[in-house]
Design a protein around this motif. Structure first.
Motif, short mmCIF file in Angstrom:
data_model
loop_
_atom_site.label_atom_id
_atom_site.label_comp_id
_atom_site.label_asym_id
_atom_site.label_seq_id
_atom_site.Cartn_x
_atom_site.Cartn_y
_atom_site.Cartn_z
N SER A 100 0.84 -1.53 -0.16
CA SER A 100 -0.08 0.09 0.20
C SER A 100 1.10 0.90 -0.03
O SER A 100 0.59 1.96 -1.12
CB SER A 100 -0.85 -0.06 1.13
OG SER A 100 -0.25 0.36 2.56
N SER A 103 1.58 2.08 -2.95
CA SER A 103 1.18 2.16 -4.25
C SER A 103 1.29 4.03 -4.10
O SER A 103 0.91 4.45 -5.40
CB SER A 103 -0.25 2.16 -4.33
OG SER A 103 -0.23 0.63 -3.99
N PHE A 107 2.03 6.72 -7.22
CA PHE A 107 0.85 7.26 -7.85
C PHE A 107 0.19 8.41 -7.21
O PHE A 107 -0.02 8.69 -7.95
CB PHE A 107 -0.26 5.90 -7.91
CG PHE A 107 -1.21 5.43 -8.49
CD1 PHE A 107 -0.87 5.18 -10.11
CD2 PHE A 107 -0.62 4.31 -7.83
CE1 PHE A 107 -1.33 3.81 -10.42
CE2 PHE A 107 -0.68 2.99 -8.20
CZ PHE A 107 -1.14 2.99 -9.70
N GLU A 117 -5.58 13.59 -11.49
CA GLU A 117 -5.87 12.03 -11.36
C GLU A 117 -5.48 11.27 -9.74
O GLU A 117 -5.64 10.95 -9.31
CB GLU A 117 -4.22 11.26 -12.38
CG GLU A 117 -5.24 11.33 -14.14
CD GLU A 117 -4.09 10.56 -14.47
OE1 GLU A 117 -2.96 9.47 -14.10
OE2 GLU A 117 -3.55 10.90 -15.92
N ILE A 118 -4.28 11.95 -9.79
CA ILE A 118 -4.13 12.19 -7.78
C ILE A 118 -5.19 11.99 -6.98
O ILE A 118 -5.25 11.41 -6.28
CB ILE A 118 -2.62 12.91 -7.66
CG1 ILE A 118 -2.00 12.60 -9.00
CG2 ILE A 118 -2.18 13.40 -6.63
CD1 ILE A 118 -0.36 14.32 -8.96
N TYR A 121 -7.25 9.26 -7.37
CA TYR A 121 -6.86 8.18 -6.04
C TYR A 121 -6.81 8.65 -5.31
O TYR A 121 -7.09 7.40 -4.27
CB TYR A 121 -5.74 8.07 -6.41
CG TYR A 121 -4.76 6.86 -5.98
CD1 TYR A 121 -5.06 5.53 -6.44
CD2 TYR A 121 -3.52 6.60 -5.15
CE1 TYR A 121 -4.61 4.65 -5.73
CE2 TYR A 121 -2.97 5.70 -4.68
CZ TYR A 121 -2.95 4.85 -5.02
OH TYR A 121 -3.30 3.48 -4.56
N GLN A 122 -6.69 9.59 -4.34
CA GLN A 122 -6.60 9.98 -3.25
C GLN A 122 -8.05 9.78 -2.50
O GLN A 122 -8.20 9.42 -1.33
CB GLN A 122 -5.58 11.07 -2.77
CG GLN A 122 -4.87 11.06 -2.91
CD GLN A 122 -3.50 12.97 -2.72
OE1 GLN A 122 -4.25 13.70 -2.65
NE2 GLN A 122 -2.83 12.85 -2.51
N MET A 124 -9.73 7.43 -3.80
CA MET A 124 -10.46 6.56 -3.45
C MET A 124 -9.88 5.41 -2.51
O MET A 124 -10.98 4.66 -1.74
CB MET A 124 -9.98 5.96 -5.20
CG MET A 124 -10.22 4.31 -5.14
SD MET A 124 -8.81 3.71 -6.40
CE MET A 124 -7.61 3.81 -5.98
N LEU A 125 -8.78 6.77 -1.95
CA LEU A 125 -8.63 5.44 -0.60
C LEU A 125 -9.09 5.65 0.58
O LEU A 125 -9.30 5.59 1.58
CB LEU A 125 -7.19 6.15 -0.50
CG LEU A 125 -5.61 5.22 -1.34
CD1 LEU A 125 -4.83 5.97 -1.06
CD2 LEU A 125 -5.79 4.33 -1.22
#
Length: 125
Positions: A100, A103, A107, A117-118, A121-122, A124-125
């Protein structure tokens, strides 16, 4: 802390009295052995009924020792199995945390062109 001297061949550490359980064990064992010898010596010859009772007691002791050995073996085996399972789970947890974190580093970048995109992704966590 006890500092052990290994000696030339390494046998001194195994033969040392400092930090050993043998002196304390001898303090308990020697007087009992002498007492048992004196009682046996004073009693003289044993009768047939006493010898039969001794055989009976020996068989009971043998059964007790067998059962106790079986129980202790099972408990030791279970404890060893749990210890290995704990170590395995600990390594698995370490691997998952490593993945993790890897990852996250892979990313997340300081590149201003990939801000969307960043952020996705953040979130999504």
């Amino acid at each position: 802390m006890i500092l052990y001297e290994n000696g030339k061949w390494g046998f001194n550490a195994a033969q040392g009295w400092r930090g050993s359980v043998f002196p304390r064990a001898l303090i308990m064992a020697v007087p009992n052995a002498v007492l048992a010898y004196l009682i046996t010596d004073q009693h003289g010859e044993f009768s047939d009924t006493t010898q039969d009772a001794a055989k009976y007691a020996r068989s009971i002791l043998t059964i007790f020792t067998s059962v106790l050995t079986y129980i202790l073996y099972g408990r030791a085996r279970n404890a060893y199995s749990r210890w290995w399972e704990g170590g395995t789970l600990l390594q698995q947890t370490r691997g998952e945390w490593f993945n993790s974190y890897s990852s996250l580093l892979a990313f997340v970048t300081a590149d201003s062109q990939r801000e969307g995109e960043i952020e996705a992704y953040q979130h999504m966590l």
